[in-house]
Design a protein around this motif. Structure first.
Motif: not given
Ligand code: ZN
Length: 329
Positions: A49-51, A65-68, A71
Motif C-alpha cells: 500500500c502506498s498510502q 487503505c484499499e483505495h490507492c 491496493c
Molecule cells: Zn493502499
C-alpha cells in the motif's frame, strides 16, 4: 467487511510491520475455507500500500487503505510486485518451473521501489522438487521481500521449509460468527444450512449460491432416504449425482452419515454397543455401527480420489445399494 475471526492475526501482523520486524517468510496454516488466502492478500496489500507508508504514525498507519492504486492493483492480481503461484489448470501440483520463476522474480528489485511479495497457495501442492527449489529462496532471502505460503496440511511440506517460516494459524470461526459475516457480506440467505452442507468454511460459502446448495442438499437427503428404504432407482440416482456437483453431493452424504452416528452418540448407546461388540439392528435407519463407519470411509475415499480415473457412477451406485440394510442383514 474484513472477516472478524481474523482480527487478532491482522493486528499482530500490523504491529510487526509497524515495528519493522516483519518476517521474510510466513506459513499460513488454515482450516479449509477459513480465509488463508484472504489473509495472504491482505498482507500483500499491507506491505504494498502506498498510502499506509506515508500516513501518520500509530497502528492504523500500516492497514492497507484499499483505495490507492497499489491496493487496487494488488486486489485485482495486477500488481507488478505481487506474484501468486498455484497449480496450473491441468495439474494438481505446483511445478518446479513455477517456483524457479517466482524465485527469479523475487530476487529482482521491486518495480515500485518498495516490497516484493510472493504467495504460494495451496503450498502443500508443491512436490518435493518444487519445495526444494523454494528452499534456496528461503535460505537466502532478498531484502524487502515477503514470501507467504498458504496450506491446510503443512505436514506435507518438508521440515526444512516449515522451520524457515513464521507460522500464522487461521482457525474456522464459530458457526454463528460465520453466518453473521456471510449475511453482512452477501446479504440474507439460509447461510446456516449452507455451512451445514459445506462445513464451517465461510470462504467457500461466500462464493456459493445458497439456494443451489440447499436444493442439492435436499435432493441428496431424499435420495439417501429412498435408498435406505430400499426405494428409488440407485442406477439413475448414481448417474445423476456423478454428472454434476459431485464434491458437494459427497459432502452431503458425509454429513448425513455423520448425523446418524452423532444421533446414536446423543442417545448414549455408543459405549454399550461398542463394549458389547454387538451390531444391533432395529434402528430407524437399519444400519449398525460398523456399516455406518464403513460407509463413511467409502465416501471419504471417493472424495479424495477425484483425480483418479475411477468409475464414479458405479462407486455411487454401490454406496446407495449398501444403505439398504435389508440387503446386508
Ligand atoms: Zn493502499
Amino acid at each position: 467487511m474484513n472477516p472478524p475471526w481474523l482480527g487478532a492475526e491482522t493486528a499482530k501482523l500490523k504491529a510487526a510491520f509497524a515495528a519493522g520486524r516483519f518476517p521474510h517468510a510466513l506459513l499460513i496454516h488454515e482450516a479449509p475455507g477459513a480465509g488463508g488466502d484472504w489473509l495472504a492478500g491482505w498482507i500483500a496489500r499491507m506491505v504494498l500500500c502506498s498510502q499506509a507508508r506515508t500516513q501518520g504514525s500509530g497502528e492504523s498507519a500500516t492497514s492497507p487503505c484499499e483505495h490507492c492504486r497499489s491496493c487496487q492493483r494488488a486486489a485485482q492480481g495486477q500488481h507488478p510486485d505481487l506474484m501468486r503461484v498455484q497449480p496450473l489448470e491441468s495439474s494438481t501440483q505446483i511445478r518446479i518451473e513455477q517456483v524457479r520463476e517466482l524465485s527469479q522474480e523475487l530476487s529482482l528489485t521491486a518495480h515500485q521501489g518498495g516490497y516484493k511479495v510472493g504467495i504460494v497457495s495451496p503450498a502443500d501442492t508443491m512436490n518435493r522438487f518444487s519445495a526444494n527449489a523454494l528452499l534456496k529462496t528461503l535460505e537466502e532471502p532478498t531484502k524487502a521481500t515477503v514470501l507467504i505460503l498458504v496450506a491446510t496440511q503443512p505436514s506435507r511440506l518438508p521440515a526444512t521449509i516449515l522451520s524457515r517460516c513464521q507460522r500464522v494459524r487461521v482457525r474456522a470461526p464459530e458457526r454463528a460468527e460465520a453466518v453473521a459475516w456471510l449475511e453482512a457480506t452477501r446479504g440474507p440467505g439460509d447461510w446456516d444450512r449452507v455451512l451445514g452442507v459445506l462445513g464451517v468454511a465461510p470462504m467457500l460459502a461466500v462464493a456459493a449460491d445458497p439456494a443451489a446448495v440447499t436444493e442439492i442438499a435436499s435432493e441428496v437427503r431424499r435420495g439417501l432416504e429412498e435408498a435406505a428404504a430400499g426405494q428409488g432407482d440407485p442406477v439413475a440416482t448414481a448417474e445423476r449425482w456423478a454428472r454434476s456437483e459431485l464434491p458437494l453431493r459427497l459432502s452431503c452424504v458425509e454429513n448425513w452419515l455423520t448425523d446418524r452416528i452423532r444421533g446414536r452418540l446423543g442417545a448414549g448407546s455408543f459405549f454399550t454397543e461398542v463394549r458389547a461388540g454387538a451390531h444391533p439392528r432395529g434402528h430407524a435407519d437399519g444400519l449398525d455401527w460398523r456399516q455406518l463407519f464403513e460407509l463413511l470411509d467409502t465416501v471419504r475415499d471417493l472424495r479424495s480420489s477425484f483425480d483418479a480415473p475411477i468409475n464414479r457412477g458405479l462407486a455411487l451406485e454401490s454406496l446407495l445399494r449398501s444403505l439398504d440394510a435389508r440387503r446386508l442383514n
